[in-house]
Design a protein around this motif. Sequence first.
Motif, short mmCIF file in Angstrom:
data_model
loop_
_atom_site.label_atom_id
_atom_site.label_comp_id
_atom_site.label_asym_id
_atom_site.label_seq_id
_atom_site.Cartn_x
_atom_site.Cartn_y
_atom_site.Cartn_z
N GLN A 122 5.03 7.99 4.09
CA GLN A 122 5.10 8.30 5.51
C GLN A 122 5.48 7.06 6.33
O GLN A 122 5.00 5.96 6.08
CB GLN A 122 3.75 8.82 6.00
CG GLN A 122 3.31 10.10 5.28
CD GLN A 122 1.89 10.49 5.62
OE1 GLN A 122 1.02 9.64 5.84
NE2 GLN A 122 1.63 11.79 5.67
N ASP A 164 0.83 -1.21 0.00
CA ASP A 164 0.00 0.00 0.00
C ASP A 164 0.85 1.25 0.00
O ASP A 164 0.55 2.23 -0.71
CB ASP A 164 -0.94 0.00 1.20
CG ASP A 164 -2.03 -1.06 1.10
OD1 ASP A 164 -2.34 -1.48 -0.03
OD2 ASP A 164 -2.57 -1.48 2.15
N GLY A 167 0.98 3.82 -3.14
CA GLY A 167 0.69 5.23 -2.89
C GLY A 167 1.79 6.13 -3.42
O GLY A 167 1.52 7.16 -4.07
N ALA A 168 3.05 5.75 -3.18
CA ALA A 168 4.17 6.56 -3.65
C ALA A 168 4.23 6.57 -5.18
O ALA A 168 4.51 7.61 -5.79
CB ALA A 168 5.47 6.03 -3.06
N PHE A 189 7.18 12.68 -4.88
CA PHE A 189 6.26 12.57 -3.75
C PHE A 189 7.01 12.99 -2.48
O PHE A 189 8.24 12.92 -2.42
CB PHE A 189 5.71 11.14 -3.61
CG PHE A 189 6.76 10.07 -3.59
CD1 PHE A 189 7.40 9.70 -2.41
CD2 PHE A 189 7.15 9.43 -4.76
CE1 PHE A 189 8.37 8.72 -2.40
CE2 PHE A 189 8.12 8.43 -4.75
CZ PHE A 189 8.74 8.07 -3.56
N ALA A 240 -6.51 8.38 7.32
CA ALA A 240 -6.66 7.45 6.20
C ALA A 240 -7.71 6.37 6.49
O ALA A 240 -7.90 5.47 5.67
CB ALA A 240 -5.32 6.80 5.89
N GLU A 298 -1.95 10.37 10.98
CA GLU A 298 -2.10 10.14 9.55
C GLU A 298 -2.86 8.85 9.27
O GLU A 298 -3.67 8.78 8.33
CB GLU A 298 -0.72 10.10 8.88
CG GLU A 298 0.02 11.43 8.88
CD GLU A 298 -0.72 12.52 8.14
OE1 GLU A 298 -1.40 12.21 7.13
OE2 GLU A 298 -0.62 13.69 8.56
N HIS A 312 1.49 9.96 -3.85
CA HIS A 312 1.04 10.27 -2.49
C HIS A 312 2.23 10.35 -1.54
O HIS A 312 3.28 9.75 -1.80
CB HIS A 312 0.05 9.21 -2.00
CG HIS A 312 -1.17 9.12 -2.84
ND1 HIS A 312 -1.95 7.98 -2.89
CD2 HIS A 312 -1.76 10.01 -3.67
CE1 HIS A 312 -2.96 8.18 -3.71
NE2 HIS A 312 -2.86 9.40 -4.21
N PRO A 313 2.09 11.04 -0.40
CA PRO A 313 3.20 11.13 0.56
C PRO A 313 3.64 9.75 1.05
O PRO A 313 2.82 8.86 1.27
CB PRO A 313 2.60 11.95 1.70
CG PRO A 313 1.53 12.75 1.07
CD PRO A 313 0.94 11.87 0.00
#
Length: 281
Positions: free
Chosen positions: A161, A149, A153-154, A218, A235, A231, A158-159
Amino acid sequence: MKYGVTAATGKFGKKAVEYLTELVDKEDIVAFARNVKKAEKSLPAGIEIRQADYTDEKGLEKAFTGIGRLLFISSIPGGSYPRDKQHLNVVQAAQNAGVNFVAYTSFPHADQAKSPLAADHKITEKALTDSGLRHAFLRNNWYLENQIDLIKGAFAGHPFQYSAGEGRVGWALEREYAEAAAKVLVTEIPKTVYEFAGNSLSFADLAKTIAAVSKRQFKIESLSDDEYRGELNKAGLRDAADILLMIQNLIKDGELTENDRDLADVLGREPTSLKDALLEI
């Protein structure tokens, strides 16, 4: 010699069976599954399939009859029937059935690990040691797929984290752990403990490689635990936050840092590079 693989319909089990077919005759392989029909659809043709459930010790003992070497794949935690009891059933059944050797998929440095995630594995390793069964502990580090995931996301911009700080992880592909397990199962004189892992890398290293592979920009954010929890809540992962933070902290504490060469030695090659592994998954 009959070679058995438990939990054969799971991703790891299916891969282990597939690699085993390259090492021994199909006629010598027995796959164990709760759902035989499901196994028949997902496993290679010609593999003997026997019904077996970790919650049924007597059923396991019957299924293990005639098995010389057993790949014992740990079950998924969190079920209504405790995982440690499931595992103890398997050990007892293997002992009663006269299995000669058990290779068990365990946790990194299980005998020393402080994380609660290692608890069931410690119990299982002790049970195998006390049983007198010949055994090998396959202490698998983290699958790169565990971060799917975050990776997806990257790739989407997306950030990225994390709260593990500079903690390092021996990420490798699940299929390579499965291949190594199959090879240990057929090794005439295996070691008692294998610390399987890829090269230990930090989340920052992972993020930089993703950026190079994806050619996407990102934000990379090393967060505090409180910030990371916030965070996760944003989400919609509030229910999973404690587990995800536990994993970040065990990485931060160095429990997944590994410099052992066991995985490369058993595979007979270097594990897939992080760049190529990211492209693969």
